[in-house]
Design an enzyme around this catalytic site. Structure first.
Site, short mmCIF file in Angstrom:
data_model
loop_
_atom_site.label_atom_id
_atom_site.label_comp_id
_atom_site.label_asym_id
_atom_site.label_seq_id
_atom_site.Cartn_x
_atom_site.Cartn_y
_atom_site.Cartn_z
N THR A 235 0.83 -1.21 0.00
CA THR A 235 0.00 0.00 0.00
C THR A 235 0.87 1.26 0.00
OG1 THR A 235 -1.71 -1.18 1.24
CG2 THR A 235 -1.84 1.22 1.24
N VAL A 236 1.78 1.38 0.97
CA VAL A 236 2.57 2.61 1.09
C VAL A 236 3.62 2.68 -0.01
CG1 VAL A 236 3.97 4.04 2.61
CG2 VAL A 236 2.15 2.63 3.58
N LYS B 282 6.25 1.95 12.08
CA LYS B 282 6.27 2.33 13.50
C LYS B 282 6.72 1.20 14.41
CE LYS B 282 2.20 1.11 11.86
NZ LYS B 282 1.10 1.48 11.02
N GLU C 1 8.90 10.14 9.50
CA GLU C 1 7.70 10.98 9.54
C GLU C 1 6.42 10.16 9.36
OE1 GLU C 1 7.26 14.65 9.89
OE2 GLU C 1 5.44 13.55 10.37
N GLY D 20 0.07 9.13 9.75
CA GLY D 20 -0.10 9.10 8.28
C GLY D 20 0.43 10.36 7.63
N GLY E 268 -7.48 -0.34 2.90
CA GLY E 268 -6.02 -0.33 3.08
C GLY E 268 -5.56 0.39 4.33
N GLU F 201 -3.77 -2.89 9.68
CA GLU F 201 -2.52 -3.64 9.64
C GLU F 201 -2.80 -5.05 9.11
OE1 GLU F 201 0.52 -2.22 10.58
OE2 GLU F 201 -0.81 -0.51 10.52
N LYS G 171 2.76 4.38 18.51
CA LYS G 171 2.82 5.76 18.01
C LYS G 171 2.93 6.78 19.15
CE LYS G 171 0.34 4.68 13.73
NZ LYS G 171 -1.02 4.52 13.17
N1 HSE Z 1 -3.18 0.61 10.67
C1 HSE Z 1 -2.72 1.94 10.85
C2 HSE Z 1 -3.91 2.81 11.20
C3 HSE Z 1 -2.05 2.42 9.59
O1 HSE Z 1 -5.03 2.35 11.01
O2 HSE Z 1 -3.74 3.92 11.68
C4 HSE Z 1 -1.34 3.73 9.70
O3 HSE Z 1 -0.28 3.68 10.62
#
Ligand code: HSE
Length: 328
Positions: free
Chosen positions: A11-12, A100, A124, A129, A182, A185, A200
Site C-alpha cells: 500500500t505505502v 512504526k 515521519e 499518516g 487499506g 494492519e 505511536k
Molecule cells: N493501521 C494503521 C492505522 C495504519 O489504522 O492507523 C497507519 O499507521
C-alpha cells in the site's frame, strides 16, 4: 539524478512509486531534485506495474549499488525490516520508514547507527499518516515545554468507532471496510487492541522528551469490547467514544503513557476527529495547545510523508541528523 530504492511495493510503497512518477516534474520544479526509483525489493512480481522491471527479491543488489544513497523501508513488521534497515545504514545509505513497529522497538539503536555512519534515519510516516507531526515536533517545538499529548493515532479504530456511531454498522463489518480501504494492519489485532496507537504515542513522547519508553510497559486497552450500546449511551450524553493515546510529562521527569477508549465531549478538539482521520493535541506550557489533524492512514497520505523525508535527506545530504538520540 538521485537514485533510491524502495523496500516493499504494498500500500505505502505503491503510493510512493505512484506519487514519484505522477508528481516528478512538480517535485523537480520545487526542489531541484530528480528522484529515480532504481530498485524495488519485493518477493512478489509486478508484471503490469510501470516499474515492474525494477522489482528484485535480492537485497544485496540494493546494498551493493553505490548509486543508491537512500532506502525507503515500507515492508511492515519488525523482521526482517529491522535487519534490512541496519544493513542499509551500515552501508552508509540513509533510511526513511513508515514502519512504526521498527521505530518503537529499535529507534534508539537505529538512530545511533545512522549517526555512526554519517547518514540519517527519518520516520515521519510512522505516526499520523499524512500529518507532518514528527517534523513539527523535532524542528519547531524545542521551546514548547510540552506537558501532555493526547492523540487519536489509529485510523482503523477511529474509522470503526465513527462508522458504528454514524451508521450503526457492526464492529466486524466496519473492520472489513477499513481492511478493504487499506487502513488496517496485516494483523488487525495491532489496530483493534491498541498496540499500533501505543507504539505511536511512544514515538511521539520520545520526540517530546528524548526518552523512548518501551511500548510493552504502557497500559494498553483497545476497542474490541466496545458495543453499539456503549456507543449509543455515549451519544445520548452528547459524547463520542474515541481511542485516546495519552502522554503526560511530569515535573519530576516521569512520563506516564496510556492507550484506552474514552468518552470525549464537544469541548475537546478531538471530538470532531472522525473516520480515518487522526488528531493530535499537543499541550505546552509555552506554546499553549496545538492541534494537528489529517489522514492517519491510507496509501497517498502516508506515501506523501515518506516522500517528504526522502526530499529532506536528499536536499540536506551533508547535514548530520537533527534528532537527538533517545535514552530508554
Ligand atoms: N493501521 C494503521 C492505522 C495504519 O489504522 O492507523 C497507519 O499507521
Amino acid at each position: 539524478m538521485d537514485h533510491i530504492a524502495l523496500l516493499g511495493l504494498g500500500t505505502v510503497g505503491g503510493g510512493v512509486a505512484e506519487i514519484l512518477m505522477k508528481n516528478r516534474s512538480d517535485i523537480t520544479a520545487k526542489t531541484g531534485l530528480d528522484i529515480d526509483i532504481k530498485h524495488i525489493l519485493d518477493l512478489r512480481k509486478f508484471p503490469d506495474h510501470p516499474l515492474g522491471d525494477r522489482v528484485t527479491d535480492d537485497y544485496n543488489l540494493i546494498l551493493g549499488d553505490p548509486e543508491v544513497t537512500l532506502v525507503a523501508e515500507m515492508m511492515g513488521g519488525v523482521h526482517p525490516a529491522y535487519e534490512f534497515t541496519a544493513e542499509a545504514l551500515r552501508a552508509k545509505k540513509s533510511v526513511v520508514t513508515s514502519n512504526k513497529a521498527v521505530v518503537a522497538e529499535y529507534g534508539v539503536e537505529l538512530l545511533e547507527l545512522a549517526a555512526e555512519n554519517g547518514v540519517r534515519y527519518l520516520f515521519e510516516a510512522s505516526v499520523g499518516g499524512g500529518i507532518p507531526i514528527i517534523h513539527s515536533m523535532t524542528d519547531s517545538m524545542y521551546a514548547s515545554d510540552i506537558y501532555e499529548i493526547d492523540g487519536i493515532l489509529n485510523g482503523t479504530t477511529n474509522y470503526i468507532l465513527s462508522a458504528m456511531k454514524e451508521t450503526g454498522v457492526s464492529f466486524d463489518a466496519a473492520l472489513k471496510d477499513a481492511q478493504k480501504l487499506g487502513y488496517a494492519e496485516a494483523n488487525p489485532t495491532e489496530d483493534v487492541d491498541g498496540f499500533d496507537a501505543c507504539r505511536k504515542i511512544c514515538i511521539l513522547a520520545a520526540m517530546a522528551s528524548g526518552r523512548l519508553v518501551y511500548f510493552r510497559d504502557v497500559p494498553t486497552k483497545g476497542i474490541r469490547e466496545i458495543t453499539t450500546d456503549d456507543i449509543k449511551a455515549a451519544s445520548a450524553k452528547g459524547g463520542a467514544i474515541k481511542l485516546i493515546a495519552k502522554a503526560l510529562f511530569k515535573e519530576n521527569g516521569e512520563i506516564e503513557l496510556s492507550v484506552a477508549p474514552e468518552v470525549v465531549y464537544p469541548d475537546n478538539p478531538l471530538f470532531n476527529v472522525n473516520g480515518v482521520y487522526n488528531g493530535v493535541l499537543v499541550r505546552g506550557r509555552n506554546s499553549g495547545d496545538l492541534l494537528f489533524y489529517g489522514s492517519g492512514a491510507g496509501k497517498l497520505p502516508t506515501a506523501g510523508a515518506v516522500i517528504s523525508d526522502i526530499i529532506d535527506i536528499l536536499l540536506h545530504k551533508n547535514e548530520m541528523p537533527a534528532q537527538k538520540l533517545w535514552h530508554k
